[in-house]
Design a protein around this motif. Structure first.
Motif, PDB file in Angstrom:
ATOM      1  N   LEU A  23      -6.937   3.122   4.094  1.00 35.97           N
ATOM      2  CA  LEU A  23      -7.388   3.099   3.363  1.00 35.97           C
ATOM      3  C   LEU A  23      -8.772   1.797   3.167  1.00 35.97           C
ATOM      4  CD1 LEU A  23      -6.489   5.852   1.262  1.00 35.97           C
ATOM      5  CD2 LEU A  23      -7.723   6.307   2.632  1.00 35.97           C
ATOM      6  N   VAL A  24      -8.573   0.875   2.509  1.00 32.73           N
ATOM      7  CA  VAL A  24      -8.992  -0.433   2.897  1.00 32.73           C
ATOM      8  C   VAL A  24     -10.107  -0.858   3.354  1.00 32.73           C
ATOM      9  CG1 VAL A  24      -8.216  -2.683   2.190  1.00 32.73           C
ATOM     10  CG2 VAL A  24      -7.113  -1.673   0.872  1.00 32.73           C
ATOM     11  N   GLN A  25      -9.749  -0.965   4.720  1.00 32.45           N
ATOM     12  CA  GLN A  25      -9.957  -1.364   5.737  1.00 32.45           C
ATOM     13  C   GLN A  25     -11.848  -0.510   6.190  1.00 32.45           C
ATOM     14  OE1 GLN A  25      -9.851  -3.922   7.504  1.00 32.45           O
ATOM     15  NE2 GLN A  25     -11.390  -3.561   8.353  1.00 32.45           N
ATOM     16  N   THR A  26     -11.329   0.723   5.240  1.00 33.31           N
ATOM     17  CA  THR A  26     -13.050   1.750   5.218  1.00 33.31           C
ATOM     18  C   THR A  26     -13.385   1.606   4.110  1.00 33.31           C
ATOM     19  OG1 THR A  26     -11.925   3.725   3.794  1.00 33.31           O
ATOM     20  CG2 THR A  26     -10.776   3.252   6.332  1.00 33.31           C
ATOM     21  N   LEU A  27     -13.156   0.548   3.031  1.00 33.44           N
ATOM     22  CA  LEU A  27     -14.359   0.317   1.909  1.00 33.44           C
ATOM     23  C   LEU A  27     -15.378  -0.364   2.729  1.00 33.44           C
ATOM     24  CD1 LEU A  27     -11.779  -0.695  -0.684  1.00 33.44           C
ATOM     25  CD2 LEU A  27     -12.760   1.644  -0.762  1.00 33.44           C
ATOM     26  N   LYS A  28     -16.530   0.893   1.920  1.00 33.94           N
ATOM     27  CA  LYS A  28     -18.005  -0.565   2.456  1.00 33.94           C
ATOM     28  C   LYS A  28     -18.248  -1.060   1.264  1.00 33.94           C
ATOM     29  CE  LYS A  28     -18.891   2.483   6.148  1.00 33.94           C
ATOM     30  NZ  LYS A  28     -18.191   1.373   7.787  1.00 33.94           N
ATOM     31  N   VAL A  29     -17.658  -2.550   1.112  1.00 32.59           N
ATOM     32  CA  VAL A  29     -18.262  -3.984   0.362  1.00 32.59           C
ATOM     33  C   VAL A  29     -19.634  -4.456   0.687  1.00 32.59           C
ATOM     34  CG1 VAL A  29     -17.572  -5.587  -1.020  1.00 32.59           C
ATOM     35  CG2 VAL A  29     -15.824  -3.237   0.059  1.00 32.59           C
ATOM     36  N   ALA A  30     -19.832  -4.600   0.137  1.00 34.71           N
ATOM     37  CA  ALA A  30     -20.936  -6.287   0.750  1.00 34.71           C
ATOM     38  C   ALA A  30     -20.614  -7.214   0.510  1.00 34.71           C
ATOM     39  CB  ALA A  30     -22.399  -5.691  -0.212  1.00 34.71           C
ATOM     40  N   SER A  80     -14.793 -13.010  -0.816  1.00 37.66           N
ATOM     41  CA  SER A  80     -15.709 -11.666  -0.023  1.00 37.66           C
ATOM     42  C   SER A  80     -14.360 -10.826  -1.023  1.00 37.66           C
ATOM     43  CB  SER A  80     -15.907 -11.853   1.265  1.00 37.66           C
ATOM     44  OG  SER A  80     -17.029 -12.669   1.619  1.00 37.66           O
ATOM     45  N   ARG A  81     -14.233 -10.010  -1.379  1.00 35.22           N
ATOM     46  CA  ARG A  81     -13.165  -9.061  -1.977  1.00 35.22           C
ATOM     47  C   ARG A  81     -12.616  -8.375  -1.057  1.00 35.22           C
ATOM     48  NH1 ARG A  81     -17.838  -7.824  -7.748  1.00 35.22           N
ATOM     49  NH2 ARG A  81     -16.750  -9.809  -8.125  1.00 35.22           N
ATOM     50  N   LYS A  82     -13.939  -7.908   0.170  1.00 31.67           N
ATOM     51  CA  LYS A  82     -11.924  -6.633   0.577  1.00 31.67           C
ATOM     52  C   LYS A  82     -11.160  -7.381   1.481  1.00 31.67           C
ATOM     53  CE  LYS A  82     -12.969  -3.280   4.397  1.00 31.67           C
ATOM     54  NZ  LYS A  82     -14.204  -2.357   5.357  1.00 31.67           N
ATOM     55  N   PRO A  83     -11.661  -8.341   2.037  1.00 30.87           N
ATOM     56  CA  PRO A  83     -10.833  -9.056   3.101  1.00 30.87           C
ATOM     57  C   PRO A  83      -9.475  -9.543   2.224  1.00 30.87           C
ATOM     58  CG  PRO A  83     -12.997  -9.769   3.845  1.00 30.87           C
ATOM     59  CD  PRO A  83     -13.271  -9.572   2.309  1.00 30.87           C
ATOM     60  N   LEU A  84     -10.187 -10.455   0.804  1.00 26.55           N
ATOM     61  CA  LEU A  84      -8.392 -10.737  -0.193  1.00 26.55           C
ATOM     62  C   LEU A  84      -8.065  -9.419  -0.146  1.00 26.55           C
ATOM     63  CD1 LEU A  84      -8.163 -13.087  -1.822  1.00 26.55           C
ATOM     64  CD2 LEU A  84      -9.196 -11.338  -4.061  1.00 26.55           C
ATOM     65  N   TYR A  85      -8.849  -8.071  -0.489  1.00 23.34           N
ATOM     66  CA  TYR A  85      -7.913  -7.320  -1.357  1.00 23.34           C
ATOM     67  C   TYR A  85      -7.214  -6.543   0.108  1.00 23.34           C
ATOM     68  CZ  TYR A  85      -7.370  -2.944  -3.122  1.00 23.34           C
ATOM     69  OH  TYR A  85      -6.640  -1.215  -3.260  1.00 23.34           O
ATOM     70  N   PHE A  86      -7.341  -6.327   0.962  1.00 24.97           N
ATOM     71  CA  PHE A  86      -6.999  -6.144   2.097  1.00 24.97           C
ATOM     72  C   PHE A  86      -5.821  -7.172   2.718  1.00 24.97           C
ATOM     73  CE2 PHE A  86      -5.701  -6.225   6.799  1.00 24.97           C
ATOM     74  CZ  PHE A  86      -5.496  -4.443   7.268  1.00 24.97           C
ATOM     75  N   TRP A  87      -5.281  -8.492   2.559  1.00 22.02           N
ATOM     76  CA  TRP A  87      -5.323  -9.746   3.117  1.00 22.02           C
ATOM     77  C   TRP A  87      -3.844  -9.346   2.571  1.00 22.02           C
ATOM     78  CZ3 TRP A  87      -3.964  -9.583   8.136  1.00 22.02           C
ATOM     79  CH2 TRP A  87      -4.963  -9.668   9.227  1.00 22.02           C
ATOM     80  N   THR A  88      -3.850  -9.148   1.129  1.00 23.72           N
ATOM     81  CA  THR A  88      -2.526 -10.029  -0.245  1.00 23.72           C
ATOM     82  C   THR A  88      -2.412  -7.790  -0.113  1.00 23.72           C
ATOM     83  OG1 THR A  88      -4.436  -9.264  -1.682  1.00 23.72           O
ATOM     84  CG2 THR A  88      -3.809 -10.988  -1.662  1.00 23.72           C
ATOM     85  N   PHE A  89      -2.799  -7.182  -0.015  1.00 19.66           N
ATOM     86  CA  PHE A  89      -2.132  -6.127   0.128  1.00 19.66           C
ATOM     87  C   PHE A  89      -1.480  -5.482   1.291  1.00 19.66           C
ATOM     88  CE2 PHE A  89      -2.786  -0.650  -0.225  1.00 19.66           C
ATOM     89  CZ  PHE A  89      -1.987  -0.564  -0.150  1.00 19.66           C
ATOM     90  N   PHE A  90      -1.836  -6.765   2.392  1.00 17.34           N
ATOM     91  CA  PHE A  90      -1.028  -6.588   3.243  1.00 17.34           C
ATOM     92  C   PHE A  90       0.258  -7.281   3.602  1.00 17.34           C
ATOM     93  CE2 PHE A  90       0.303  -8.696   7.148  1.00 17.34           C
ATOM     94  CZ  PHE A  90       0.625  -7.877   8.472  1.00 17.34           C
ATOM     95  N   ALA A  91       0.546  -8.584   2.660  1.00 16.20           N
ATOM     96  CA  ALA A  91       1.134  -9.552   2.517  1.00 16.20           C
ATOM     97  C   ALA A  91       2.813  -8.628   1.195  1.00 16.20           C
ATOM     98  CB  ALA A  91       1.127 -10.877   1.541  1.00 16.20           C
TER      99      ALA A  91
END
Length: 394
Positions: free
Chosen positions: A184-191, A77-88
């Motif tokens: 901002l990433v957390q507010t993205l609406k990604v299917a 899932s793209r949003k969790p991957l984006y969020f957690w790598t951004f977090f790291a």
């Protein structure tokens, strides 16, 4: 009633949010660039060579993860991957100040590059997913401006803050900006990712084999730009030209001006012509740079490099995406970015060796110009024809 000629929306909430988060990520990275050598030398009492090796591990980390980044983006899932790598990526900024041993800093620098490689691949893919296919070239062009703006303003800001207040404030601001980006990433609406049977592992899940010509061409472009990232100040000193910092500002200006217009022309069917024009202009720019004898030609070459890259960047990215299936967009973006990373790395290493061998940098940029001539020939005889034959979209 909706007008049949009305264009589908480009600046959707998702696309705008993703572009803003991407700017914050790149700005936090770019403002660190000019101060990091001084920070490492002062904190660890080491030499320039050691500092250079540590700094280069970021690029090696980003490059090492690119093929796997595309696979992960297309599989998870793209949003969790984006969020957690951004977090790291954000946490790594704390490590620079907290760690006290140079080997640990080297590991951290490599990990920072890994997080950067995956998060930027994810951000590009999420942004492209938000674009209507009929305006994809235009959207990719605008999305690239978020990086160009960070490149134009980040190093200058970081250097000003460092000289005025020291390194702590630079790291603190990078962390704060990244936290805003995370929100901002957390507010993205990604299917959510559709559950599909696991396909057998194959090369095209890590590397877009359809885009080999684009990948190869982009390595040449990155190779030419590698020496620009590291050796322009030294070259300017050899020529007796001051204010070399303006060189990068002029590259960014050329990039942004062209980025704002190139995308629309790509969507109107001029993709092949625009990239070809950019490749040819790039040759002219590097020959101008190699034979510079005055500030006018030196800084004129900078603006021309930016102008040509403003045509090349969105063009090659659009090609890669259009050669990929919908479920291969992450792989397409990682293939595109890998070509650039590999080219940059080879260019930096080869540029340093050539400068040491020849005793000056003029021959380095002349070699870059010759490499771009080869790339131009490859583009018109192979890459463009391959794209027209195998494109799936666009």
């Amino acid at each position: 009633m909706t007008d049949a000629n009305t264009k589908p929306a480009l600046w959707t909430r998702n696309f705008t949010t993703c572009a803003a988060a991407n700017f914050l990520l790149f700005f936090s990275f770019y403002q660190l660039l000019p101060i990091l050598p001084m920070f490492i030398i002062e904190k660890f009492q080491t030499d320039n060579a050691t500092a250079g090796i540590v700094i280069s591990l970021y690029t090696i980390g980003a490059l090492a993860c690119r093929p796997f980044a595309g696979f992960l983006v297309d599989t998870l899932s793209r949003k969790p991957l984006y969020f957690w790598t951004f977090f790291a990526f954000t946490l790594c900024f704390i490590g620079y100040k907290a760690l006290g041993l140079i080997p640990l800093l080297a590991v951290l620098r490599f990990m920072h590059g890994l997080c950067f490689g995956i998060s930027t691949t994810a951000s590009n893919t999420v942004a492209i997913d938000a674009l209507p296919s009929s305006r994809r070239g235009e959207g990719i062009g605008y999305f690239g401006v978020s990086v160009n703006l960070a490149f134009a303003t980040g190093p200058m800001t970081g250097m000003f803050l460092y000289e005025a207040f020291g390194d702590t404030i630079v790291f603190a601001i990078s962390i704060i900006l990244c936290i805003i980006g995370l929100v901002l990433v957390q507010t993205l609406k990604v299917a959510p990712k559709e559950k599909k049977p696991h396909a057998p592992l194959s090369l095209d899940r890590f590397f877009l084999t359809r885009a080999i010509p684009q990948f190869a061409n982009f390595i040449f472009v990155g190779f030419a730009y590698g020496p620009v990232t590291n050796y322009i100040a030294l070259y300017a000193k050899e020529l007796g030209i001051g204010g070399s910092g303006w060189f990068y500002a002029l590259i960014a200006a050329g990039l942004i001006i062209n980025r704002l217009t190139t995308g629309r022309l790509i969507d109107r069917g001029y993709l092949i012509h625009l990239v070809g024009t950019g490749m040819t202009l790039n040759i002219v720019a590097y020959f101008l740079l190699a034979f510079s004898h005055s500030p006018a030609t030196f800084f004129g070459a900078a603006f021309l490099i930016g102008t040509s890259l403003g045509l090349i960047f969105p063009g090659y990215q659009t090609m890669c995406v259009n050669l990929a299936r919908h479920d291969q967009r992450g792989t397409a973006n990682s293939t595109y970015l890998s070509g650039w990373d590999i080219g940059i790395g080879i260019g930096i290493l080869a540029g340093g060796s050539m400068a040491e061998h020849f005793g000056m940098h003029q021959q380095v940029f002349f070699t870059c110009a010759i490499a771009l001539v080869i790339a131009d020939i490859l583009y018109f005889t192979w890459t463009a024809r391959h794209y027209l034959k195998y494109k799936l979209e666009g």
